[in-house]
Design an enzyme around this catalytic site. Structure first.
Site, PDB file in Angstrom:
ATOM      1  N   LYS A  17       0.852  -1.197   0.000  1.00 53.70           N
ATOM      2  CA  LYS A  17       0.000   0.000   0.000  1.00 53.70           C
ATOM      3  C   LYS A  17       0.888   1.249   0.000  1.00 53.70           C
ATOM      4  O   LYS A  17       1.935   1.270   0.654  1.00 53.70           O
ATOM      5  CB  LYS A  17      -0.895  -0.035   1.234  1.00 53.70           C
ATOM      6  CG  LYS A  17      -1.936   1.061   1.310  1.00 53.70           C
ATOM      7  CD  LYS A  17      -2.822   0.853   2.548  1.00 53.70           C
ATOM      8  CE  LYS A  17      -3.919   1.890   2.656  1.00 53.70           C
ATOM      9  NZ  LYS A  17      -4.764   1.688   3.865  1.00 53.70           N
TER      10      LYS A  17
ATOM     11  N   SER B  86      -9.643   1.620   2.831  1.00 55.62           N
ATOM     12  CA  SER B  86      -8.812   2.339   1.905  1.00 55.62           C
ATOM     13  C   SER B  86      -7.750   1.493   1.203  1.00 55.62           C
ATOM     14  O   SER B  86      -7.168   1.951   0.215  1.00 55.62           O
ATOM     15  CB  SER B  86      -8.124   3.489   2.641  1.00 55.62           C
ATOM     16  OG  SER B  86      -7.264   2.968   3.643  1.00 55.62           O
TER      17      SER B  86
ATOM     18  N   SER C 174      -9.738  -0.660   7.067  1.00 62.18           N
ATOM     19  CA  SER C 174      -9.162  -0.560   5.728  1.00 62.18           C
ATOM     20  C   SER C 174      -8.438  -1.789   5.192  1.00 62.18           C
ATOM     21  O   SER C 174      -8.106  -1.828   4.009  1.00 62.18           O
ATOM     22  CB  SER C 174      -8.209   0.623   5.662  1.00 62.18           C
ATOM     23  OG  SER C 174      -8.948   1.786   5.440  1.00 62.18           O
TER      24      SER C 174
HETATM   25  N1  GLN Z   1     -13.055   3.985   6.222  1.00 59.50           N
HETATM   26  C1  GLN Z   1     -12.524   4.397   7.477  1.00 59.50           C
HETATM   27  C2  GLN Z   1     -12.141   5.859   7.396  1.00 59.50           C
HETATM   28  O1  GLN Z   1     -12.450   6.434   6.431  1.00 59.50           O
HETATM   29  C3  GLN Z   1     -11.332   3.562   7.828  1.00 59.50           C
HETATM   30  C4  GLN Z   1     -10.148   3.873   6.999  1.00 59.50           C
HETATM   31  C5  GLN Z   1      -8.933   3.103   7.409  1.00 59.50           C
HETATM   32  O2  GLN Z   1      -9.014   2.091   8.092  1.00 59.50           O
HETATM   33  N2  GLN Z   1      -7.783   3.628   7.012  1.00 59.50           N
HETATM   34  O3  GLN Z   1     -11.573   6.415   8.276  1.00 59.50           O
END
Ligand code: GLN
Length: 479
Positions: free
Chosen positions: A69, A144, A168
């Site tokens: 990532k 994400s 994420s």
């Molecule tokens: N979707 C969640 C957010 O927008 C989690 C994102 C993540 O785990 N980086 O914060």
């Protein structure tokens, strides 16, 4: 016979052992695969050329490429968090997880697409454009870490790393039909992970199956003095957890995670999977996590507060994007205005507001108290059972564009994953079904802190008695 790109890490390692494969053919096949399919899927933001002179013969991973990532620092290679504000940034050092992978003989295949700064659940807010779900190109892959999950699902990568602050790793794994594990907070070093919310962030593997997940956990876990939140605890050999046995194990089913209005197909698939585990000898008990309803609200105060502080360092001075400006305050103002996307700005503003004097007690402090209550819910529930099973995501993959203009609805995609981060406990998402439209459904297993071995054992037992992990999207398009 499986093609190389279809294989798992452990299958490739076996091929090496039997002298049936060479590392060049793996790298070349994957590169071709990415060339053909990634124009449409958009899982990678860059590929990294391997140093041809390097030899991996005596190293356990033999040079096998792993996808990373884009928020983990890779020395000399682009690391942008998919944000314009980090345009062109090449860190001078490797994140600890990258150094550990390299030390075991892995190569870095490339960097994968993500929501800008990991803010999102759909991989639509990347400055490089969205990633598409390999199961249906009109749909999001989750986020994400959507690039990592889509790459593994499309067989463009053998395995990948993602990061998980509120879901994420697990939510994209679930929506793409692959395995994703968020380790206990403190299990994996975050040194070199570009911080989103430091009290929640964890790095973890996204893989094709449980055995590969255990192999990567063995490499990335462990104490690191460069991360003050890293826990100095002996790391077990996670491959020893690959046991097909759940007899007498007590699985907690929290009623708050099967609310009215939960997508019927998701509910049916998860309940059917629990029945399979019961047939294999597990027992179930109903548990309650009464503060679940407050988790998303508390999370969006704590996570944005921490993000607003972490993102203050991006000011156009030392690295990344600098807007043409005439005065110093202009450098900050214009670089940040032009460098951050909408969602990042929304979070910086929200977080700054929650932390400002006069509001701190009303929002931030209160959210921290709710966080404690949520942690206590899990402590209590996990006294009555060995692990807890829930759906990973309340729905299957939604359409690109469907939620992007409705942040609140987008935030609710993580309703089942966020409480886990607030409590700091480990959780894994594994494939457990397909909807009538042919979209993957994932189930989530949670356990007490540092009991990833139990998660792997339950997940392995389920995997070895079902075939959901072998299902693949049909990629019938080319370029
Ligand atoms: N979707 C969640 C957010 O927008 C989690 C994102 C993540 O785990 N980086 O914060």
């Amino acid at each position: 016979m499986k093609q190389i790109f279809q294989k798992t890490l452990h299958e490739l390692l076996l091929d090496f052992k039997n002298k049936k494969i060479q590392v060049d053919s793996i790298a070349d096949t994957l590169r071709k695969r990415v060339e053909i399919f990634d124009k449409r899927i958009g899982a990678f933001v860059c590929l990294i050329d391997r140093d041809k002179g390097q030899t991996f013969k005596n190293l356990p991973l033999k040079g096998i490429p792993i996808a990373i990532k884009d928020n983990m620092c890779t020395r000399g290679e682009l690391t942008t968090c998919c944000s314009k504000i980090l345009e062109g940034f090449r860190p001078p050092y490797d994140a600890t997880v990258i150094a550990r992978l390299k030390a075991q003989g892995a190569t870095i295949q490339g960097k994968t697409n993500m929501d800008e700064f990991a803010f999102g659940s759909s991989t639509e807010t990347s400055c490089y454009g969205p990633t598409r779900n390999p199961w249906d190109l009109e749909r999001i892959p989750g986020g994400s870490s959507g690039g990592s999950a889509a790459a593994v699902a499309a067989d463009e990568a053998i395995a990948a790393l993602g990061s998980d602050t509120g879901g994420s790793i697990r939510q994209p794994a679930s929506l793409c039909g692959v395995v994703g594990l968020k380790p206990t907070y403190g299990r994996v070093s975050r040194y070199g992970l570009i911080a989103f919310a430091s009290s929640l962030d964890q790095i973890g593997p996204i893989c094709k199956d449980i055995e590969d997940t255990a192999l990567l956990m063995n490499i990335i876990c462990g104490f690191d003095e460069m991360d003050s939140t890293s826990v100095n605890l002996k790391v077990p050999d996670f491959t020893k957890s690959l046991i097909k046995d759940v007899k007498k194990l007590k699985i907690g089913i929290p009623k708050e995670y099967f609310p009215q209005g939960l997508n019927e197909e998701v509910k049916t698939a998860v309940l059917r999977s629990i029945d399979i585990l019961k047939e294999l000898g597990a027992q179930t008990v109903e548990v309650s996590l009464p503060n679940t309803a407050f988790a998303v609200s508390a999370y969006y105060i704590i996570a944005t507060a921490e993000a607003s502080s972490n993102l203050a360092r991006f000011d156009g001075v030392k690295y990344g994007y600098r807007a043409p400006s005439s005065t110093l305050s202009d450098v900050y103002f214009k670089s940040r205005t032009e460098g951050f996307g909408e969602e990042a700005k929304r979070r910086i503003i929200l977080g700054t507001y929650c932390l400002s004097s006069g509001y701190y007690d009303a929002y931030y402090l209160k959210a921290q108290k709710v966080r404690t209550l949520i942690k206590e819910d899990f402590d209590k529930a996990l006294k009555r059972c060995d692990c807890i099973i829930t759906p990973t995501s309340p729905t299957t993959a939604f359409k690109i564009g469907e939620k992007i203009n409705n942040p609140l609805e987008m935030y609710l995609s993580d309703i089942f994953t966020i409480p886990v981060n607030l409590a700091g406990i480990p959780a894994i998402s594994i494939p457990c079904g397909l909807s009538r439209q042919g979209l993957p459904i994932g189930l989530q297993i949670l356990s007490r802190p540092f009991e990833e071995e139990l998660l792997l054992r339950v997940a392995y037992t389920f995997e070895q008695n079902t075939d959901w992990h072998t299902k693949k999207p049909k990629l019938e398009f080319s370029s």
